[in-house]
Design a protein around this motif. Structure first.
Motif, mmCIF file in Angstrom:
data_model
loop_
_atom_site.group_PDB
_atom_site.id
_atom_site.type_symbol
_atom_site.label_atom_id
_atom_site.label_comp_id
_atom_site.label_asym_id
_atom_site.label_seq_id
_atom_site.Cartn_x
_atom_site.Cartn_y
_atom_site.Cartn_z
ATOM 1 N N ARG A 126 0.848 -1.193 0.000
ATOM 2 C CA ARG A 126 0.000 0.000 0.000
ATOM 3 C C ARG A 126 0.887 1.247 0.000
ATOM 4 O O ARG A 126 2.017 1.207 0.503
ATOM 5 C CB ARG A 126 -0.932 -0.002 1.216
ATOM 6 C CG ARG A 126 -1.978 -1.113 1.163
ATOM 7 C CD ARG A 126 -2.893 -1.065 2.378
ATOM 8 N NE ARG A 126 -3.867 -2.144 2.368
ATOM 9 C CZ ARG A 126 -5.076 -2.075 1.791
ATOM 10 N NH1 ARG A 126 -5.452 -0.952 1.193
ATOM 11 N NH2 ARG A 126 -5.892 -3.105 1.827
ATOM 12 N N TRP B 80 -7.344 0.909 -3.102
ATOM 13 C CA TRP B 80 -8.519 1.739 -2.819
ATOM 14 C C TRP B 80 -9.233 2.130 -4.106
ATOM 15 O O TRP B 80 -10.468 2.208 -4.159
ATOM 16 C CB TRP B 80 -8.132 2.985 -2.011
ATOM 17 C CG TRP B 80 -7.308 3.989 -2.773
ATOM 18 C CD1 TRP B 80 -5.957 4.075 -2.815
ATOM 19 C CD2 TRP B 80 -7.805 5.044 -3.618
ATOM 20 N NE1 TRP B 80 -5.555 5.118 -3.625
ATOM 21 C CE2 TRP B 80 -6.671 5.723 -4.134
ATOM 22 C CE3 TRP B 80 -9.076 5.472 -3.989
ATOM 23 C CZ2 TRP B 80 -6.783 6.808 -4.997
ATOM 24 C CZ3 TRP B 80 -9.193 6.552 -4.854
ATOM 25 C CH2 TRP B 80 -8.059 7.211 -5.350
ATOM 26 N N ASP C 236 -11.127 -0.935 -5.376
ATOM 27 C CA ASP C 236 -12.320 -1.158 -4.549
ATOM 28 C C ASP C 236 -13.445 -0.204 -4.943
ATOM 29 O O ASP C 236 -14.618 -0.602 -5.004
ATOM 30 C CB ASP C 236 -11.977 -0.978 -3.067
ATOM 31 C CG ASP C 236 -11.156 -2.131 -2.512
ATOM 32 O OD1 ASP C 236 -11.238 -3.233 -3.072
ATOM 33 O OD2 ASP C 236 -10.430 -1.920 -1.527
#
Length: 386
Positions: free
Chosen positions: A238, A305, A308
């Motif tokens: 990440r 993110w 998603d």
């Protein structure tokens, strides 16, 4: 008059600690064991326990040892002090996200409740009271805080700071496993139709028909694509954890090689064409030095993110409210079981540590399939009797 306590004398007092809105009571005894030869100041030793009687017994035993000249002061290291050492010296090998989670639990939960206590005096009932006092947290969060404490104390045992781990044997809140929600064949078809032409079309294909984790797919590089095989040997870190590099080792700690269906390899060919067109448009601004398979239009890493968000929008348009990207992994696992793949093969493809974990995770579906098999056999038997 010399008012300093003589060697071997002690005191007992009741203590109260506030943590997470709860009060924990314990007793503390202090005994004078001698004087510092350099300063002349008293040297004291403290004991803690759940009851006054417990610390009194410790105090009396220590007083006898002091008076007989055989007392040896144990380490004065506190739980908080040990946790600081453990985080600094023994968490360096953990993944950045894991290290951050452990440090947050130490600072927010463990230290406030237990940090002031002496490490050598930490008792099982004290640890159990700590666990019980975390009732405002979810069962998973309570178990995580306990896991961090137990792991830190295990290291203290291995280094002989403790004779045994006082965190062993704690009663923990029951963990309700999140229900596995695989897509039906109709739902999967609706999702694929909705994803056609989207930025994550091929990513969805890969997840649905290989069972790979999203972080593994986002960390996939072209040099890991063989002739009919895919090597999963890393995952994309990440953004907040990329100080040590773009990639992390796989979740299980070791890589695996997949031999997917031909349609999956076709999807990768389509992704290569799409990326080549993006690179042509980006020109000198292309940023994919790592050779990632799935990227932004300029070649930069595609972050979780963003996937998603895009996936949630596609799922909603397909009438699949609440479906997560991770549910594609579950869908692959259930469909592999339906297809008759052996559990060991499915375990290897999913990257689970053991086949037992795979069986436990999908036990409900395997039981249902066994019943369906029995029903089919019964139909066959009844047919023979006609």
């Amino acid at each position: 008059m010399n008012k300093k306590a003589p060697k071997g004398s002690g005191t007992i007092r009741r203590k109260i600690v506030n943590s997470h809105g709860h009060q924990y009571e314990y007793w503390e005894a202090r005994i004078t064991t001698g004087r510092d030869p350099g300063t002349g100041r008293q040297v004291q030793r403290s004991f803690t326990g759940k009851s006054q009687r417990e610390v009194l017994e410790k105090l009396q035993a220590a007083a006898v040892a002091v008076n007989e000249g055989r007392y040896a002061a144990p380490s004065r290291l506190t739980v908080g002090g040990w946790l600081d050492i453990w985080q600094r010296d023994y968490l360096s090998g953990a993944k950045p996200a894991t290290r951050s989670i452990y440090q947050n639990n130490v600072q927010n939960h463990i230290k406030p409740a237990l940090g002031a206590l002496r490490l050598a005096e930490l008792q099982p009932d004290t640890v159990q009271n700590f666990v019980n006092g975390l009732e405002g947290l979810s069962p998973a969060s309570v178990r995580l805080a306990y896991k961090v404490l137990r792991q830190a104390l295990n290291k203290a045992v291995s280094l002989d700071y403790l004779a045994k781990n006082p965190a062993n044997g704690c009663e923990l809140p029951r963990l309700e496993q999140r229900e596995v929600r695989p897509l039906t064949d109709e739902d999967a078809a609706a999702l694929l139709r909705q994803a056609r032409g989207s930025a994550i079309e091929q990513l969805i294909w890969m997840a649905l028909f290989t069972g790979c984790r999203l972080s593994e797919l986002l960390g996939l590089t072209w040099d890991c694509i063989g002739s009919g095989t895919i090597s999963i040997n890393k995952q994309l870190a990440r953004p907040e954890y990329r100080d040590a590099g773009l990639f992390l080792t796989p979740k299980s700690g070791k890589g695996r090689t997949l031999t997917p269906a031909p349609s999956v390899m076709t999807a990768l060919t389509a992704q290569r064409r799409r990326q080549a067109a993006d690179q042509l448009m980006a020109g000198p601004g292309w940023q994919n030095a790592a050779g990632l398979v799935f990227t932004m239009p300029n070649g930069a890493p595609l972050d979780q993110w963003r996937v998603d968000t895009l996936f949630r929008q596609l799922a909603q348009r397909a009438g699949l409210e609440g479906v997560r990207f991770h549910d594609l992994r579950h869908t692959y696992a259930v469909n592999a079981l339906r297809a008759g793949d052996d559990v060991k093969t499915i375990q290897g493809n999913l990257g689970h540590a053991t086949a037992a974990f795979t069986l436990d995770r999908y036990a409900h579906f395997t039981a249902r399939m066994r019943q369906a098999s029995a029903d089919r056999m019964e139909e066959f038997i009844q047919g023979l009797r006609l």
